[in-house]
Design a protein around this motif. Structure first.
Motif, PDB file in Angstrom:
ATOM      1  N   ALA A   1      37.117  50.075  36.083  1.00 55.74           N
ATOM      2  CA  ALA A   1      36.475  50.487  37.329  1.00 55.74           C
ATOM      3  C   ALA A   1      35.759  51.821  37.150  1.00 55.74           C
ATOM      4  CB  ALA A   1      37.510  50.580  38.444  1.00 55.74           C
TER       5      ALA A   1
ATOM      6  N   VAL B   1      32.394  51.204  35.473  1.00 56.86           N
ATOM      7  CA  VAL B   1      31.414  50.691  36.434  1.00 56.86           C
ATOM      8  C   VAL B   1      30.940  51.814  37.352  1.00 56.86           C
ATOM      9  CG1 VAL B   1      31.055  49.102  38.352  1.00 56.86           C
ATOM     10  CG2 VAL B   1      32.345  48.349  36.344  1.00 56.86           C
TER      11      VAL B   1
ATOM     12  N   MET C   1      23.576  51.172  36.288  1.00 62.25           N
ATOM     13  CA  MET C   1      23.803  49.932  37.019  1.00 62.25           C
ATOM     14  C   MET C   1      23.588  50.208  38.500  1.00 62.25           C
ATOM     15  SD  MET C   1      27.285  48.513  35.142  1.00 62.25           S
ATOM     16  CE  MET C   1      27.556  47.254  36.394  1.00 62.25           C
TER      17      MET C   1
ATOM     18  N   GLU D   1      28.598  54.110  35.514  1.00 61.29           N
ATOM     19  CA  GLU D   1      27.292  53.484  35.349  1.00 61.29           C
ATOM     20  C   GLU D   1      26.508  53.516  36.662  1.00 61.29           C
ATOM     21  OE1 GLU D   1      25.699  51.937  32.783  1.00 61.29           O
ATOM     22  OE2 GLU D   1      27.189  52.403  31.270  1.00 61.29           O
ATOM     23  N   LEU D   2      27.197  53.314  37.765  1.00 59.06           N
ATOM     24  CA  LEU D   2      26.526  53.355  39.068  1.00 59.06           C
ATOM     25  C   LEU D   2      25.993  54.751  39.387  1.00 59.06           C
ATOM     26  CD1 LEU D   2      28.969  51.159  41.192  1.00 59.06           C
ATOM     27  CD2 LEU D   2      26.599  50.602  40.672  1.00 59.06           C
TER      28      LEU D   2
ATOM     29  N   PHE E   1      27.906  47.837  30.496  1.00 61.70           N
ATOM     30  CA  PHE E   1      27.928  46.504  31.096  1.00 61.70           C
ATOM     31  C   PHE E   1      28.593  45.521  30.139  1.00 61.70           C
ATOM     32  CE2 PHE E   1      26.384  42.349  32.207  1.00 61.70           C
ATOM     33  CZ  PHE E   1      26.122  42.368  33.567  1.00 61.70           C
TER      34      PHE E   1
ATOM     35  N   VAL F   1      26.024  44.864  39.417  1.00 65.38           N
ATOM     36  CA  VAL F   1      27.444  44.532  39.583  1.00 65.38           C
ATOM     37  C   VAL F   1      27.596  43.066  39.980  1.00 65.38           C
ATOM     38  CG1 VAL F   1      29.524  45.031  40.916  1.00 65.38           C
ATOM     39  CG2 VAL F   1      28.060  46.905  40.148  1.00 65.38           C
TER      40      VAL F   1
ATOM     41  N   VAL G   1      32.510  46.018  29.958  1.00 65.97           N
ATOM     42  CA  VAL G   1      33.209  45.504  31.138  1.00 65.97           C
ATOM     43  C   VAL G   1      33.094  43.981  31.203  1.00 65.97           C
ATOM     44  CG1 VAL G   1      33.345  45.602  33.648  1.00 65.97           C
ATOM     45  CG2 VAL G   1      32.827  47.665  32.366  1.00 65.97           C
TER      46      VAL G   1
ATOM     47  N   LEU H   1      27.157  41.128  36.932  1.00 67.60           N
ATOM     48  CA  LEU H   1      28.374  41.244  36.127  1.00 67.60           C
ATOM     49  C   LEU H   1      29.420  40.239  36.589  1.00 67.60           C
ATOM     50  CD1 LEU H   1      30.178  42.773  34.064  1.00 67.60           C
ATOM     51  CD2 LEU H   1      30.733  44.371  35.903  1.00 67.60           C
TER      52      LEU H   1
ATOM     53  N   THR I   1      36.322  41.534  31.494  1.00 65.34           N
ATOM     54  CA  THR I   1      36.501  40.703  32.689  1.00 65.34           C
ATOM     55  C   THR I   1      36.345  39.214  32.370  1.00 65.34           C
ATOM     56  OG1 THR I   1      34.163  41.083  33.256  1.00 65.34           O
ATOM     57  CG2 THR I   1      35.807  42.503  34.291  1.00 65.34           C
TER      58      THR I   1
END
Length: 251
Positions: free
Chosen positions: A46, A49, A58, A52-53, A104, A63, A107, A66, A111
């Motif tokens: 998390a 992510v 990202m 990256e945001l 990306f 997302v 992750v 993803l 996932t």
């Protein structure tokens, strides 16, 4: 920073058995520490992510992509168990890392393996190690040098083959130090590094290589035959989603 921290946690999870004195309380198996490793990985994913945001690597649409690719890869992974190691989901991880970048890809790898394990019922102490190893596959796919056309497809296909083998080599380490298959192929605590590497090489060649060749060959074929079309599709989706276009509000 987030990628470095989660990779360090993964390396510690894989390698600590090699630095524990024989007969100590920790010298048993990963069944005790695997849940803690899993709990540590999830918030770190998390954090990747989120970083990256906040850094612009990202956005919300990325997302969503993803999540979609994780679901597709997890569903494809259901084709792999019990089928000579054939796992087309690794092609999805590699393509995602190539098109959308290292964070990306990391992750996505983690996932995808998590989703696939839930679908196939393959949840066990090996899962956090699979997530880390697949995350590294996606990360290094995003680190590959620039290329175009057939050169890029050939590069990805070659990487798919090599990473399929390396994934198996890395994954064996989660249980090999605790296994006892005989003096020629088992880890011996306190022995020189070269001797243990030789034992592991024999173990890998005699037990894991054929299975890993199935994964490596499947990744190579999918990327070589469909890599160009899949790259175009993902890049077209990225352009239409305008991942890199800043939002401008007008009156």
């Amino acid at each position: 920073m987030a990628l470095a921290v989660v990779s360090a946690v993964g390396l510690v999870g894989f390698c600590w058995p090699f630095f524990v004195a024989p007969g100590s309380a920790l010298d048993s198996s990963h069944s005790g520490d695997a849940p803690f490793l899993f709990v540590a990985i999830l918030p770190l994913l998390a954090a990747i992510v989120l970083s990256e945001l906040t850094s612009g690597g990202m956005d919300a649409k990325a997302v969503a992509m993803l999540g979609m690719l994780s679901a597709v890869g997890g569903a494809l992974r259901a084709l792999g168990p019990g089928t000579a190691g054939l796992e087309p989901s690794f092609a999805v991880i590699i393509l995602g890392g190539r098109v959308f970048g290292r964070g990306f890809g990391f992750v996505l790898g983690a996932t995808t393996l998590f989703t696939g394990s839930l679908i196939t019922g393959g949840v066990g102490p090996w899962l956090p190690f699979q997530m880390m190893a697949a995350g590294w596959v996606g990360f290094f796919a995003g680190c590959l040098p620039r290329a175009e056309g057939r050169t890029e497809v050939g590069l990805l296909a070659g990487y798919g083959f090599v990473s399929g083998l390396v994934f198996g080599m890395v994954m064996n380490i989660w249980f090999w130090p605790f296994a006892s298959y005989g003096p020629e192929v088992s880890y011996v605590a306190g022995d020189p590094l070269a001797a243990n590497l030789q034992r592991y090489g024999v173990f890998y060649l005699t037990t894991s290589l054929l299975w890993d060749l199935g994964r490596a060959t499947m990744s190579l074929l999918v990327l070589a035959l469909a890599g160009s079309a899949l790259l175009r599709a993902l890049r077209r989706a990225a352009r239409r989603a305008a991942f890199d276009v800043p939002v401008v509000f007008q009156r």
